[in-house]
Design a protein around this motif. Sequence first.
Motif, PDB file in Angstrom:
ATOM      1  N   GLN A  49       0.810  -1.213   0.000  1.00  0.00           N
ATOM      2  CA  GLN A  49       0.000   0.000   0.000  1.00  0.00           C
ATOM      3  C   GLN A  49       0.848   1.270   0.000  1.00  0.00           C
ATOM      4  OE1 GLN A  49      -2.237  -1.194   3.566  1.00  0.00           O
ATOM      5  NE2 GLN A  49      -4.077  -1.265   2.297  1.00  0.00           N
ATOM      6  N   GLU A 143      -5.453  -4.276  11.318  1.00  0.00           N
ATOM      7  CA  GLU A 143      -5.427  -5.624  10.761  1.00  0.00           C
ATOM      8  C   GLU A 143      -4.991  -6.630  11.802  1.00  0.00           C
ATOM      9  OE1 GLU A 143      -3.766  -6.190   6.905  1.00  0.00           O
ATOM     10  OE2 GLU A 143      -4.338  -4.199   6.259  1.00  0.00           O
ATOM     11  N   ASP A 157      -4.610  -0.691   8.286  1.00  0.00           N
ATOM     12  CA  ASP A 157      -5.038  -0.771   6.907  1.00  0.00           C
ATOM     13  C   ASP A 157      -5.042   0.626   6.309  1.00  0.00           C
ATOM     14  OD1 ASP A 157      -6.301  -1.114   4.472  1.00  0.00           O
ATOM     15  OD2 ASP A 157      -7.962  -2.283   5.283  1.00  0.00           O
TER      16      ASP A 157
END
Length: 162
Positions: A49, A143, A157
Amino acid sequence: MNMEQEDYRSVTDLRDDALDDLNERVSANRNEWLRFIVDGQDYGISVLQVQEILCAGDITPVSGAAHFVLGVINVRGNIVTVVDARKRMRLPVREPGDHIDWIVILDVNDEHVGLVVDEVLEVQVLDENRVEKLQGDTAFDVEGVIETESGMLILVDARTMA
């Protein structure tokens, strides 16, 4: 072609092959997490990410934005919304005059978002079997958590940071 040029090409080919192998292994490893600190606590976010890490520059405020949005920055011609991790996580705000050093650029639903953190530490490979899930309501999605050599690491996240 002389022998020196031939040797150079073979070394270059070997280096390129090794880099390709390394890139395949890194991109295939879903257990790599970027470790960073916010308000003295270690957090992790999946490297899948993370787009890049910047030293903070000028952030242009945007009136009417959510309370955790500091403003926007221009990253190579792209306008990126900048979010204060402390405000987003409902942690104590920075003292007036505190300098912002780190912005982690995240890929959130095909959009780039900058997350202001106190310090970026390292990329760490974690054993997903050791990650403990958390129950309950939080200001952002967790998470899980994992115990590391340096203490508890909270895995967040990126999609809930925007």
